[in-house]
Design an enzyme around this catalytic site. Sequence first.
Site, short mmCIF file in Angstrom:
data_model
loop_
_atom_site.label_atom_id
_atom_site.label_comp_id
_atom_site.label_asym_id
_atom_site.label_seq_id
_atom_site.Cartn_x
_atom_site.Cartn_y
_atom_site.Cartn_z
CE LYS A 73 -4.03 1.83 2.60
NZ LYS A 73 -4.89 1.64 3.78
CB SER A 150 -8.32 3.51 2.92
OG SER A 150 -7.41 2.89 3.84
CB SER A 174 -8.55 0.67 5.85
OG SER A 174 -9.23 1.89 5.85
#
Lengths: 489, 476
Positions: A73, A150, A174
């Site tokens: 990420k 997210s 997330s």
Amino acid sequence: MRYLDKPIAAIHAALKNKEVTPYQLLQEAIAQIKANDCNAYERLTIPSEEELMKELGPFEEDNLLYGIPYVCKDNFSTKGIETTASSNVLNGYVPVFDATVVQKLKDKKAVMLGKTTLDELAMGGTGTTGHKGITYNPFDPSKKRMVGGSSCGSAAALANGDCCFATGSDTGDSVRKPASFAGLVGFKPTWGRISRFGLFPFAPSLDHVGYFTHYVEDAAVLLNVLAGHDDMDFTSSYVPTEDYTVHLHDGLKGKKFAVIKEIIDSVDDVYNKAKFNALIKKIEEEGGVVECVEFGEELLRSIYATYIVISCAEATSNDANLDGIKFGPYYGGNSYQEVMMNARTKGFSELIKRRFVIGSFALMKENQEDLFLRAQRNRAKIVEKTNEILANCDAILVPAAPSIASEFAQSSDKLSSEYLIADNHLALGNFAGLPSITIPLALENGMPLGINLMSKAFTEASLLSLAQAVEDITGLGGLSAINPKEGNL
Amino acid sequence: MNFEPVIGLEIHVQMKTKSKMFSGSPNSFSHTPNSEVTPFDMAFPGTMPRVNKQAVINAIRVANALHMEIDPLVRFDRKNYFYADLPKGFQITQQFHPIGKNGYLDILDENGNTKRIRIERIHMEEDTCKQLHFPDCSLLDYNRAGTPLVEIVSMPDIRSGTEAMHYVEAIRNIVVYSLSSDGKMEEGSLRCDVNVSLRPFGSEKFGTKVELKNLNSIKNIEQALDYEIARQSACLLSNTPIQQETRRFDEGSGKTVLMRVKTDAVDYKYFPEPNIAPIQLSEAFIEEAINTCPEFYDSKKTRYLTYGLPEKDVEIILSSLDSALYFEKAIQGVNYVKTIANFLIVEINSYLNKNGISIKELKLSPEHLRDIAAYQEEGYSHKQCADILFYCLEHDDCSPAEAKSALKIEKQISDDGAIRELVNQVLEANPQSIEDYKNGKGRAVGFLIGQAMKLSKGKANPQAVSKIMNEELAKK
């Protein structure tokens, strides 16, 4: 079946037996990444064959992660690789240090293939607010349904079959919510179990490093590598780590699960409910005990407001360093105020500014008592209730989301009056900092559904064994868009 | 009408630690800008604070010296505001739970009476980076960013510039002698903000307070307060309202000058620092920090007085920590402390002043000073020993023994019997001079003493020769 669809230990065995080479693994990944049209990547970091072999060195028999491809990420600091957290405010920012998680994976010779997209600065749950636009769900070729956020890019990359695991961060849900929408295992251990050093903070008291895998056993393999105290993170725990793979197959006999009544009641999706009940039946058949408990509806309904106040308050402070002075785009100005104002006006999207305003408002002297401190007190109440339930069982078992991923048109990150308990309960694990894992349950018209298990602090080994048992029941380990499965339920 | 000044001080002290408050960056006050910076100091995303243990120990020691209640649960908070010198956009401080509270310090007032100043709190925090302003740009030096600070906040118990000066002196002695800080006001390692207001004597109500900044010496504090008290008093007498404002002290004119008028207080939106879990200090840790604290000024002073040194001399030796440390090394294991103190106060201090150097740069080791003083104890004259001392100072790596032989210094004869023998020898050889003496010719004594000195080849102690010569002549 591709090698990348197998568990990490099985790939390791194949590498050991010379059935496959690290470069062949990489080629499998590259082919899939090329076919990935979900907008999962901020940038690719695929090594050449020469670079790969130089980085890897000779085969390491005792290192399961040797040559295993993964994606990261884009809110983990990566030395020498631009890291933007999908925000314009960090365009061009090239960190000078690796996050501890990235460093550990590098030491273990895992191969990073790319930095993945996220909701801007990890704030959001739709996978639509990053500066590169919408990230799509690989299970939905029509591109109407979200993958969630997210950690949208990490979920989309892994669900597309691009690699073996993907790092994420989890402040509210997330990792664990997108895992449910993308048919993946999504895991975050206890707060403090994995160092957060180098993870761009959203709300440190709620932030966790988490990750996605195709198999529960891979989650255990990764925890063996990532868990442990880190001098660079003062909140990382000194509780001793253990071998998290040892108890994986301990089974369900005598294990107690608590199901929270109000969460089940708020799930409208009949199919989801049916599959969930089928799972419970199976668990009971295998010697597990499932009890229904009440949490308190009012308390559950307060989760989102509590979360928004605390997370936005912390975020407005954490992101005050993004002022255009030290890094990121510089837009000039005649005073330091103008320099900061220009950078922050142009650098953040409207949704982020909205959160900053909420957070700042909650922290104002005249509002602190009524908003920030009240939210903290409510958080303590919620934590107390959660721990009370966990004191009498091995894990809390609930649907991870009310339904399959919703369509883009129906979702927004703005606060709304419509409120669904089943859409927000995963933040319980963040409030209390407890280990929590999402596992695929079933597929509904080709779209995944997931369940979530949460256990007492630092009981990861036990939680992973329960998750393994669930995976054995559903038969959905290894699921991805390129490795479709129907499941047993 | 007379007014009573009400004065409170906030003192920021930069702590002397190997690394910064929350990062591993060295804390050595380098003069090369931006050479001592880690990603944390520049607030790069993902960096996290790590609490400096030595800074906590220092804060405990200072808190203890100020008779404060020490909170064993160390907690930090964020103070949020945007400013160019604040890399993170917040400062990590201890707003809600300072490490020490409710203390006091006894000082001397104008009349030399002991007065107790209450101290509200002492807390730990981090320094900001340094700004350098030029006509066309401003530059930032992050070396200072993250330097550990303690802030010591007094209650408004101080009533005059002199008291304020004594208070700061006492605080400085505590932080310097506990090795917590350099305590150099002129270099900014000890910074004072002074709040002062006036009220009619007997009134309980506080007047409007003015904050004074830029006080970079102890003397300035007194001067600035004297000026400010007179200024405010004149305002009140002429019915001019006093504004709540910040003024800086202008050294050149000796006046305070308006910096800015205070508007509504800034809302710093304090909240607990989520990246530092509360740290529970054990009783043993706190005790150890206190018990291993280097000796404070006051305790050293009491000890030195027991050596029989005059108070004035003790104060000179203690005027700097380096001089005190030098002195203590020099007197180790000997009982002629006074002799050593004399050389330090007279010869060495004058040498330091003449050459404009500090005792740290002195070429003479404390052990060598001890050897030189030992010569005086053995019977060499003070003058001879001083010659050895200066010879050593002028010649690098020269030991006192080498200096003594280079200067061909030999021990004086001061033994009474030996001198009397010399004197009688001379008297026997010079009967005429005895006659001259008896006839009132004063010069004769001088001649006879000269002869005795000559006979001793200059080794006799002239004072002793003179005394005994007069005694013997009187017998004739």
